[in-house]
Scaffold this active site. Structure first.
Site, short mmCIF file in Angstrom:
data_model
loop_
_atom_site.label_atom_id
_atom_site.label_comp_id
_atom_site.label_asym_id
_atom_site.label_seq_id
_atom_site.Cartn_x
_atom_site.Cartn_y
_atom_site.Cartn_z
N GLU A 94 2.11 4.54 -0.58
CA GLU A 94 2.72 5.69 0.08
C GLU A 94 3.14 6.72 -0.96
OE1 GLU A 94 6.08 4.43 2.33
OE2 GLU A 94 4.94 3.13 3.67
N LYS A 148 5.78 8.91 -2.70
CA LYS A 148 7.24 8.88 -2.84
C LYS A 148 7.76 10.30 -2.60
CE LYS A 148 11.00 7.39 -5.82
NZ LYS A 148 11.84 8.54 -5.52
N LYS A 197 3.79 -1.12 -1.41
CA LYS A 197 4.51 -2.04 -0.52
C LYS A 197 3.64 -3.23 -0.14
CE LYS A 197 7.63 1.41 1.53
NZ LYS A 197 8.13 2.05 2.77
#
Length: 992
Positions: free
Chosen positions: A322, A324, A497
């Protein structure tokens, strides 16, 4: 007598409490918390709490761990207690006494033990300097007296006795107060009385209302109690026991309940009996209760190692990438409530438990909402209640870009007042997790399943509330292109993640890992620079110089006629790598040569700092270059910086050694550095991309603004005439609208009168500054091309006004562009422009008007909402050379070590074998990493016990064939002595 009418001397719970809105009386608390406990007796004296603090502090200096415990064997063969166990016993004993003698409400004591976690009391708005001024007035001592000096300049060495307390403000206060204490025995103030006065102090924001409160403390406390009171006010306790330890000693579920509520008050008032434990469902996230969110761990030294730490399933090596986001971590709670217009009620909290519902909205029909009135269509009709975790960012609808974090509060306040203006920047909530849905806590579900729940419950509302995107990756090489893209877009970084992970409250773990373009390839050069300034340390190094400013020598190419030839420009600060003997040598070489820095009379003939009169990074003392010494340093990288006069600085500089063989004229010069920098930049372009540099810092000035004037000048210019725009080119395209109206012709005449030139087109001259405040066709054309910045005309008048204030006797200083000056801003200039103002929009370089100050105060939000972590702070301080690298828990952070087994004779020696064991433990404790394979990636050091010819030959043969940077081979003594000096020592002294 009702509890609400008791005086503080009569009981533990009498008198008013305060919350963020003001005093809360006992009746109100009883109504809000009907089952809250009431103490049966008066609270302990404040001195009882101080004795606990002192006892815990005394254990901080004692060694701990299993080996120490084994050594403490009693006469009957029983193992002794570690210092950790003794700390637990002290806290448990205090709590037991409280339960027996006072009652079951521990909140009055806990909010003094953990003041930094007490969100029911506002910030005091007091720092060391302000408290020092209050004490000077309270004690009626002169500012220039010895004690006055020691209080106001607490980081500097004292004249006499206070020298040993330099760097410890509370300690300095104790040294001064104990000579003037009103009482020498224990004070008579009880814990609840202290809380009452602290509540009053948090509401008193002016010195004349703060002073009477300090007087009450002074007349009823001894010097030691006052010292700890100051630490409580500053929220700098350091008592040697963690928040988790203290909470767990009160109740086994206290830490878990605090993680889901962020409330010490709730912990104390709901958990009164340690025998009554909560079920798992009672310690889960709850609607309208602020929880402590999960945080991302820090990246490793390689992409491969970072992915390994994620712990993904080797058979299904999937992880998510993802972007940031550069915003404020925010949690959104929504519940169905028929009493609210629109049927839904909202709550918003930041990571630090700051309630932002007043700003972003409590319902769909909230007329003061900056967000909720726009997201009526964001939730599936089947959603009755939900908790979302995400990032609140700022979005600019004109450029369709995310704007830097510093503008978020201003954007939200503007959206409150003008919700449908359509063109202004606005808050955008990007959601990346769902923790609660339709009465069910789903934190124990894996991330992949939580994501499915999120996508089924939430729909995107364009540029208001959106589900954050991610990409699926399976190997570490997938990170590089993603990181390259965010570097090109000047984004914050990446978050990796593990989709199989569960949500862990108040935990920074490896299920989520940050990858920021923070560390560049090794600079690879050692630089010899002259020291020009010094900074006093704190703590262990208090009272002495612990870090130094280094400069670049101004050579013939940069010396103007008649200037002092002995001159340096500030370049960087270094504090890591010095040994005690290095400090001793420096003291011997420079004794009597240091001069106190006088900000009103800076030594500009010898040393020049950045920032003009603001004197960026000014040292505590300075030294003439020809009286100084040269140090050899190495660093991770070199990058642009407005904090130093050279406009560049070193990142993560580390002292290597003193160079007594060189004088200041042999140190690196401005011209030599320019050549070296060009060489390094060329080499860097040819190297592979790694976890490198932060976002590329924008160039100081690129193209600027809009202009173009062909109107005839009708009115003669009668304003100030300066040379502030000398050498600058302008293109004026529109009239000025704010703060006053002026035509293009008038603006051009003003530019000409103050030394500038103007042209008919934005490309007529290189680096033309374009000026506009409206969007006619030619401005719209420039906006569409998006290749130049556009500045508002107000900047011209601000620059002239500041030049007029500075006067002709001072060097020309051009006010930098600020966010308020920009009509259109390119992405590569955003950081540079944002750095010209503080978090509230206050200019660093110019005097603002009363009208601007009024707007600034309207949009100001208290710093308590700051979203800064301890690890971020450590990195920032280390980057700016504040000497944080000398903390034992940090000195080996960037070291990846392979311990090379020695001969059997070496390992058989108890003393040398133990050196190996101790060295490994110290390395791990101080942030280092150990690998067990000679061929492992990114090894920085091979550590051996003794020089062994065969072992060394084999190892060097392997290293000669190794690709990339070659690790250093050092003796284990390098670890031992670095630990002893509490800083990373240069390896050359221990190389084999």
């Amino acid at each position: 007598m009702p509890a609400s009418q008791k005086s503080l001397d009569d009981g533990a719970v009498g008198g008013p409490r305060h919350d963020l809105q003001g005093p809360v009386m006992e009746e109100e608390l009883d109504e809000k918390y009907p089952n809250r406990p009431h103490n049966k007796s008066r609270t302990f004296f404040f001195g009882d709490l101080i004795r606990l603090f002192n006892s815990l502090n005394s254990l901080k200096k004692q060694p701990s761990g299993p080996r120490v415990a084994r050594a403490k064997v009693g006469p009957h063969g029983k193992r002794g207690q570690t210092s950790y166990e003794m700390r637990e016993a002290l806290i448990k004993r205090f709590i037991s006494r409280w339960r027996n003698d006072v009652g079951t409400d521990f909140y009055p004591a806990l909010r003094l033990i953990l003041p930094e976690k007490d969100r029911d009391r506002p910030m005091y708005g007091l720092k060391e300097k302000a408290i020092g001024r209050l004490l000077v007035k309270l004690l009626k001592i002169g500012k220039d007296s010895e004690d006055g000096f020691n209080l106001l300049y607490w980081k500097l060495p004292g004249h006499t006795t206070a020298t040993r307390m330099a760097g410890d403000f509370a300690g300095r206060c104790h040294e001064v107060l104990k000579k003037r204490a009103m009482i020498n025995d224990d004070g008579d103030m009880r814990i609840e009385e202290v809380n009452k006065l602290l509540d009053q102090l948090s509401m008193a924001q002016k010195e004349d209302t703060q002073l009477p409160i300090f007087e009450q403390f002074y007349h009823r406390m001894n010097a030691e109690e006052l010292m700890w009171l100051i630490r409580i006010i500053l929220r700098q306790m350091k008592i040697g026991a963690s928040e988790k330890t203290i909470l767990t000693m009160w109740h086994p579920n206290a830490d878990a309940l605090f993680n889901v509520s962020s409330s010490l008050r709730r912990v104390c008032w709901e958990l009164t009996d340690p025998e009554n434990v909560l079920d798992d469902e009672d310690t889960g996230v709850e609607l309208m209760e602020c929880f402590q969110p999960q945080l991302a761990g820090f990246q490793e030294n390689s992409f491969q190692r970072t992915v390994e730490r994620l712990g993904v399933d080797p058979d299904k090596p999937e992880f998510w990438i993802e972007e940031k986001l550069d915003g404020e971590r925010m949690q959104l709670h929504m519940i169905s409530d028929d009493s609210y217009p629109g049927g839904k009620r909202f709550g918003f909290w930041s990571r630090k438990a700051k309630d932002y519902t007043y700003l972003y909205g409590s319902g769909f029909e909230d007329n003061h909402s900056a967000l909720t009135r726009h997201i009526r269509d964001a939730f599936d009709p089947r959603v009755n209640n939900i908790i979302l975790d995400g990032e609140m960012i700022t979005w600019d609808p004109e450029t369709d870009k995310i704007v830097a974090f510093g503008t978020l509060k201003t954007a939200a306040l503007s959206e409150q007042k003008n919700p449908f203006q359509g063109t202004g920047i606005r808050p955008l909530f990007r959601v990346f997790d769902c923790l609660f849905l339709n009465d069910q806590n789903i934190t124990q579900y894996i991330l992949k399943d939580r994501r499915k729940a999120l996508e089924s419950a939430v729909k995107n509302v364009y540029r208001r509330l959106e589900v954050h995107k991610y990409q699926i990756a399976e190997k570490s090489s997938d990170i590089e292109p993603a990181l390259r893209q965010i570097v090109a877009e000047a984004s914050e970084g990446l978050v990796l993640k593990n989709p199989q992970s569960r949500y862990q409250l108040n935990s920074r773990n490896h299920d989520w890992m940050k990858v920021k373009p923070e560390y560049m390839l090794d600079f690879g050069e050692s630089l010899d620079c002259v020291v020009i300034g010094g900074y006093y340390g704190s703590g262990r190094r208090g009272g002495g110089l612990s870090s130094f400013m280094c400069g670049l020598r101004v050579d013939q190419n940069h010396i103007s006629a008649g200037a002092n030839p002995i001159k340096c420009f500030s370049f960087f600060k270094v504090g890591g790598g010095f040994r005690a003997e290095d400090y001793a040598t420096i003291r011997h070489m420079t004794e009597g040569k240091w001069i106190d820095w006088d900000r009103h009379n800076p030594p500009n003939d010898f040393i020049e700092l950045a920032g003009g009169d603001r004197q960026f990074e000014k040292p505590d003392v300075w030294i003439k270059p020809n009286d100084s010494f040269v140090v050899e340093v190495k660093a991770a990288s070199v990058g642009p910086s407005e904090s130093f006069k050279t406009n560049y600085t070193l990142r993560f500089p580390r002292f290597k050694k003193l160079r007594p063989d060189k004088d200041w004229q042999s140190a690196l010069s401005l011209s030599e550095f320019a050549i070296l920098r060009t060489k390094i930049e060329q080499e860097s372009e040819q190297k592979d991309f790694k976890v490198e540099g932060k976002r590329k810092v924008a160039k100081r000035m690129k193209k600027s603004l809009v202009a173009g004037a062909d109107s005839k000048i009708k009115t003669p210019y009668a304003g100030p005439q300066t040379k502030v725009f000398e050498g600058l080119n302008f293109h004026v395209m529109t009239d000025m609208l704010h703060p006053s109206k002026k035509t293009k012709a008038e603006i051009e005449q003003i530019i000409k009168a103050n030394g500038g030139d103007f042209f008919a087109g934005p490309t007529a001259k290189e680096n033309t500054i374009c000026i506009a405040e409206k969007k006619p066709v030619k401005v719209a054309s420039l906006l569409k091309r998006n290749n130049t910045n556009i500045v508002k005309p107000s900047w011209i008048f601000d620059a002239i006004k500041q030049a007029e204030i500075d006067g002709p006797q001072r060097p020309r200083f051009l006010v930098p562009f600020e966010p308020v000056h920009m009509f259109h801003l390119l992405d590569d200039m955003r950081d540079s422009v944002a750095s010209s103002v503080d978090d509230f929009g206050d200019s660093y370089t110019r005097d603002i008007t009363p009208a601007e100050l009024g707007k600034l105060c309207e949009s100001m939000i208290h710093p308590k909402s700051s979203d800064f972590t301890a690890d971020m702070l450590r990195l920032k301080l280390e980057e700016r050379g504040r000497g944080f690298g000398e903390i034992p828990g940090n000195i080996f952070t960037r070291c990846i070590v392979r311990f090379v087994p020695g001969s059997k004779e070496e390992l058989a020696s108890p003393e040398r074998g133990m050196d190996f064991v101790i060295g490994k433990n110290r390395l791990l404790f101080s942030g280092g990493k150990i690998v067990e394979n000679d061929d492992a990636e990114n090894i920085t050091h091979f550590v051996i016990l003794e020089e062994d010819g065969d072992t060394l030959k084999t190892l060097r043969d392997k290293l000669s064939k190794r690709r990339g940077p070659v690790p250093r081979i050092v003796k284990v003594d390098w670890l031992k002595e670095s630990w002893g000096e509490k800083t990373l020592l240069d390896e050359e002294r221990y190389a084999v």
